[in-house]
Design a protein around this motif. Sequence first.
Motif, mmCIF file in Angstrom:
data_model
loop_
_atom_site.group_PDB
_atom_site.id
_atom_site.type_symbol
_atom_site.label_atom_id
_atom_site.label_comp_id
_atom_site.label_asym_id
_atom_site.label_seq_id
_atom_site.Cartn_x
_atom_site.Cartn_y
_atom_site.Cartn_z
ATOM 1 N N LYS A 52 0.835 -1.208 0.000
ATOM 2 C CA LYS A 52 0.000 0.000 0.000
ATOM 3 C C LYS A 52 0.869 1.257 0.000
ATOM 4 O O LYS A 52 0.590 2.212 -0.715
ATOM 5 C CB LYS A 52 -0.928 -0.005 1.214
ATOM 6 N N GLU B 27 2.370 1.644 -3.416
ATOM 7 C CA GLU B 27 1.335 2.084 -4.360
ATOM 8 C C GLU B 27 1.116 3.595 -4.266
ATOM 9 O O GLU B 27 0.985 4.271 -5.280
ATOM 10 C CB GLU B 27 0.010 1.369 -4.062
ATOM 11 N N HIS C 45 1.835 6.405 -7.114
ATOM 12 C CA HIS C 45 0.821 7.364 -7.531
ATOM 13 C C HIS C 45 1.372 8.788 -7.520
ATOM 14 O O HIS C 45 0.989 9.617 -8.321
ATOM 15 C CB HIS C 45 -0.402 7.263 -6.621
ATOM 16 N N LEU D 131 6.876 9.145 -7.379
ATOM 17 C CA LEU D 131 8.182 9.127 -6.727
ATOM 18 C C LEU D 131 8.874 7.792 -7.000
ATOM 19 O O LEU D 131 10.096 7.704 -7.008
ATOM 20 C CB LEU D 131 7.994 9.321 -5.221
#
Lengths: 244, 244
Positions: free
Chosen positions: B56, B59, B63, B66
């Motif tokens: 997570k 993820e 998004h 980076l």
Amino acid sequence: MNIWQYQPKPGTPLYKVVENYLRDQINGGELSPGDLIPSEPQLAERLNVSGGTVKKAIENLVHENLLYRHQGKGTYVSRIDFNNSLFKFFTYGNPSGNPVRIHKETPTRELRQGSEKICQRLNVPTHTELLYIERIGYRDDKPVLIEKCWWIADMVRGLEKEEVHIPDLLYAVVVDQFNLPIIRSEESLTAEAANLSTSKVLEVEPGAPLVVLHRTTYSRDNTPVEFRITRGRPDSFSYRTEIR
Amino acid sequence: MNIWQYQPKPGTPLYKVVENYLRDQINGGELSPGDLIPSEPQLAERLNVSGGTVKKAIENLVHENLLYRHQGKGTYVSRIDFNNSLFKFFTYGNPSGNPVRIHKETPTRELRQGSEKICQRLNVPTHTELLYIERIGYRDDKPVLIEKCWWIADMVRGLEKEEVHIPDLLYAVVVDQFNLPIIRSEESLTAEAANLSTSKVLEVEPGAPLVVLHRTTYSRDNTPVEFRITRGRPDSFSYRTEIR
DNA sequence: TAGTGGTCTAGACCACTCC
DNA sequence: GAGTGGTCTAGACCACTAA
């Protein structure tokens, strides 16, 4: 509920299928901006997938700004947020850097036949009846921008009447009083020289540089309902972004 | 490894703690752009959290652009992507709508003392030695933009020499040959009138509207290394976006 | 074949909201 | 107290990459 009808291609991940289901519900009008969508367990049961998969699909749509969640209450369909408009960058440029409110007045509002160029933008036949609205924006009583809007007249029948008040955010009236849902907008930004009449309104020299914003606004089923051109003084415009 | 040292406040979710850990590794230089980061199971063990939590966190950072993932290979630290620059919107405006390549030439390259204004932008004392680079961009052999760059001379010692070739993407040289990592950039966009010398270069009337892009580029630890002003013809610029 | 990320599930526990 | 989303875990299976 047979979830597989929402699977466009075999091999599509389940959570994408759930995303497509929700997107279709929204675009098709079963779910409208502001609506509460079914809870995660309800969706999971209805679509025969696990809670985790529903959660992942919703997380993605939240990231896209199509939905928002409120812990303890539920998940809602987002309303369009004009704070994401490039327009808001007209509020910058004051020394403090704080956003400044722009007050708008509406000197012109009348029904007209649309020119070829405007009607093309609205995807309607030339000479379709349009409602033309012209507005001037002031910051500290100084004119900083002029806005020309063309609405498809049939979509906002009655808005041409003087009695109907037009607030600073025109879309509020359209959504509430004319029951015309606003789904999304496209904008494009460039610069051009002021013509004579615009230069008078904005109190600049003719030929002075202006920032120009074109916007097309869409209702359900990607139907254009408004085309608008905003011209503003560049000394009150600055768009910032970050690259990484 | 004691993960709790990365927890800024009690009550922070574990995946945020993992995010902070990775962010610190990147900003601190333990991980550089292009590097492969430890695999998910490795991170999970090292930080004493479950694989799902690491996933997570990653993820979210993906998004944010980076990190990026490559199935079967691993997860990497992103390199800065100047395709996200507003600059790319200078390639639009040709009838076909396809992006057009802009060729750049470098008529001027010299060491100078920085003015107060430029040095402020670079966060160095006035009169610090800077490398000034002036470049002109052509589309189909027509000049469409002029670019003025100021680099902190000490950061790119040797770049002032004529022998060092400057390609269209200047940053490539800086990163590779001067070993100066480029982490991020900030840009702001507005419009202004062409002055006499600029109007000659861009073959427009003096006072004609131009699109103006300011950019500050940062290396590690948020140190500014370059400030740049790009002025371009608006007929070759259009920035598009969507609101929803 | 071993290791990586990608998908999917099941279930525990917590925090917030509303009745 | 019932229902919602938020966090966290454990583990199965698949798809892609590299040696």
